[in-house]
Motif scaffolding. Structure first.
Motif, PDB file in Angstrom:
ATOM      1  N   PRO A 199       0.797  -1.227   0.000  1.00  0.00           N
ATOM      2  CA  PRO A 199       0.000   0.000   0.000  1.00  0.00           C
ATOM      3  C   PRO A 199       0.830   1.278   0.000  1.00  0.00           C
ATOM      4  N   GLU A 200       2.061   1.239   0.506  1.00  0.00           N
ATOM      5  CA  GLU A 200       2.850   2.470   0.527  1.00  0.00           C
ATOM      6  C   GLU A 200       3.180   2.958  -0.890  1.00  0.00           C
ATOM      7  N   LEU A 201       3.113   2.057  -1.885  1.00  0.00           N
ATOM      8  CA  LEU A 201       3.357   2.482  -3.264  1.00  0.00           C
ATOM      9  C   LEU A 201       2.178   3.261  -3.828  1.00  0.00           C
ATOM     10  N   TYR A 202       1.007   3.058  -3.272  1.00  0.00           N
ATOM     11  CA  TYR A 202      -0.207   3.680  -3.793  1.00  0.00           C
ATOM     12  C   TYR A 202      -0.785   4.708  -2.828  1.00  0.00           C
ATOM     13  N   TYR A 203      -0.061   5.045  -1.784  1.00  0.00           N
ATOM     14  CA  TYR A 203      -0.567   5.952  -0.758  1.00  0.00           C
ATOM     15  C   TYR A 203      -0.656   7.366  -1.308  1.00  0.00           C
ATOM     16  N   MET A 204      -1.819   7.960  -1.163  1.00  0.00           N
ATOM     17  CA  MET A 204      -2.008   9.317  -1.662  1.00  0.00           C
ATOM     18  C   MET A 204      -1.580  10.305  -0.580  1.00  0.00           C
ATOM     19  N   ARG A 205      -0.705  11.194  -0.919  1.00  0.00           N
ATOM     20  CA  ARG A 205      -0.170  12.141   0.052  1.00  0.00           C
ATOM     21  C   ARG A 205      -0.944  13.451  -0.023  1.00  0.00           C
ATOM     22  N   GLY A 206      -1.881  13.606   0.887  1.00  0.00           N
ATOM     23  CA  GLY A 206      -2.659  14.834   0.940  1.00  0.00           C
ATOM     24  C   GLY A 206      -3.976  14.716   0.215  1.00  0.00           C
ATOM     25  N   PRO A 207      -4.836  15.691   0.383  1.00  0.00           N
ATOM     26  CA  PRO A 207      -6.142  15.656  -0.278  1.00  0.00           C
ATOM     27  C   PRO A 207      -6.002  15.851  -1.785  1.00  0.00           C
ATOM     28  N   GLY A 208      -6.881  15.225  -2.506  1.00  0.00           N
ATOM     29  CA  GLY A 208      -6.821  15.270  -3.965  1.00  0.00           C
ATOM     30  C   GLY A 208      -7.648  16.390  -4.553  1.00  0.00           C
ATOM     31  N   PRO A 209      -7.745  16.423  -5.866  1.00  0.00           N
ATOM     32  CA  PRO A 209      -8.461  17.505  -6.539  1.00  0.00           C
ATOM     33  C   PRO A 209      -9.966  17.489  -6.260  1.00  0.00           C
ATOM     34  N   ALA A 210     -10.551  16.323  -5.995  1.00  0.00           N
ATOM     35  CA  ALA A 210     -11.986  16.266  -5.699  1.00  0.00           C
ATOM     36  C   ALA A 210     -12.286  16.983  -4.384  1.00  0.00           C
ATOM     37  N   THR A 211     -11.398  16.862  -3.414  1.00  0.00           N
ATOM     38  CA  THR A 211     -11.588  17.558  -2.140  1.00  0.00           C
ATOM     39  C   THR A 211     -11.493  19.068  -2.347  1.00  0.00           C
ATOM     40  N   ALA A 212     -10.545  19.499  -3.144  1.00  0.00           N
ATOM     41  CA  ALA A 212     -10.396  20.929  -3.403  1.00  0.00           C
ATOM     42  C   ALA A 212     -11.635  21.483  -4.097  1.00  0.00           C
ATOM     43  N   ARG A 213     -12.205  20.726  -5.040  1.00  0.00           N
ATOM     44  CA  ARG A 213     -13.415  21.186  -5.728  1.00  0.00           C
ATOM     45  C   ARG A 213     -14.601  21.257  -4.768  1.00  0.00           C
ATOM     46  N   SER A 214     -14.725  20.267  -3.894  1.00  0.00           N
ATOM     47  CA  SER A 214     -15.878  20.264  -2.987  1.00  0.00           C
ATOM     48  C   SER A 214     -15.751  21.343  -1.913  1.00  0.00           C
ATOM     49  N   MET A 215     -14.542  21.636  -1.485  1.00  0.00           N
ATOM     50  CA  MET A 215     -14.342  22.671  -0.466  1.00  0.00           C
ATOM     51  C   MET A 215     -14.454  24.061  -1.081  1.00  0.00           C
ATOM     52  N   GLY A 216     -13.987  24.211  -2.300  1.00  0.00           N
ATOM     53  CA  GLY A 216     -14.020  25.520  -2.961  1.00  0.00           C
ATOM     54  C   GLY A 216     -12.968  26.435  -2.363  1.00  0.00           C
ATOM     55  N   THR A 217     -12.701  27.509  -3.035  1.00  0.00           N
ATOM     56  CA  THR A 217     -11.766  28.496  -2.502  1.00  0.00           C
ATOM     57  C   THR A 217     -12.570  29.520  -1.710  1.00  0.00           C
TER      58      THR A 217
END
Length: 51
Positions: free
Chosen positions: A24-42
C-alpha cells in the motif's frame, strides 16, 4: 536440509515474480486530492458577489 533452502528461495522468488504482494505504501495518496479541493471551494468562491 541443504537441498531444501535453495529450492525454497527459488520458489519464493518465482512467487514474487508471478504474483507480487500488495504494497500500500506504493499507492498511498499524500494529501487531499483535486476532488476535495473542488468540494471545499476556494474562499473567494464561497463569498457572495453582491456587497
Amino acid at each position: 536440509m541443504k537441498f531444501l533452502a535453495p529450492v525454497t528461495k527459488l520458489a519464493a522468488g518465482f512467487r514474487k515474480f508471478v504474483a507480487p504482494r500488495y504494497r500500500p505504501e506504493l499507492y498511498y495518496m499524500r494529501g487531499p486530492g483535486p476532488a476535495t479541493a473542488r468540494s471545499m471551494g476556494t474562499p473567494r468562491e464561497n463569498q457572495s458577489i453582491d456587497h
